[in-house]
Design an enzyme around this catalytic site. Sequence first.
Site, mmCIF file in Angstrom:
data_model
loop_
_atom_site.group_PDB
_atom_site.id
_atom_site.type_symbol
_atom_site.label_atom_id
_atom_site.label_comp_id
_atom_site.label_asym_id
_atom_site.label_seq_id
_atom_site.Cartn_x
_atom_site.Cartn_y
_atom_site.Cartn_z
ATOM 1 C CB ILE A 89 -0.879 0.008 1.135
ATOM 2 C CG1 ILE A 89 -1.856 -1.250 0.893
ATOM 3 C CG2 ILE A 89 -1.754 1.477 1.378
ATOM 4 C CD1 ILE A 89 -2.875 -1.319 2.170
ATOM 5 C CB CYS A 90 3.933 2.225 1.887
ATOM 6 S SG CYS A 90 3.274 1.989 3.677
ATOM 7 C CB THR A 91 5.134 0.512 -3.047
ATOM 8 O OG1 THR A 91 6.105 0.017 -2.160
ATOM 9 C CG2 THR A 91 5.713 0.712 -4.467
#
Length: 162
Positions: A53-55
């Site tokens: 999700i962060c990427t």
Amino acid sequence: MAAQATTAPGGVVVGQPAPDFELPDTHGTPVRLSGLRGAPVALVFFPFVFSGICTSELCELRDNLADFAARGVRLLAISTDAMFAQRAWAEAEGFGFDLLSDFWPHGAVSRAYGVLDEANGHALRGSFLLDADGVVRWSVVNPRGQARELAAYRAALTGLGE
């Protein structure tokens, strides 16, 4: 943009000055928030480098960096990861904005902004838009596993300076 009566869990209040901090970027160069006064700043806290999700979120911001540049906003992404891990990730993804390490004292800045998950030792997905004077004009903190919407950033950017 009119100040809203919203508060991040740790007490960062829209309409109030943002807590100052100094953190190293991916090369160890210190970045002090108060040193960036005179231009708006977007602070994007995220849990972990190299995570799905962060990427996805940070690549979406990378791909839409022109939206921030058009408003003169400097984008700073912050996690509790070490700067060396952040540097490897930034190089792999080609981010055009600074990543700052809140590694030591572990999570101190994340805690000041009310986005440190104390039980797990990482930042939550919190975003804060500051005006040129360092006043918080917009914030959002999403629960674990929920990405932030690009449309919310765009709406906040549109309202900046109103």
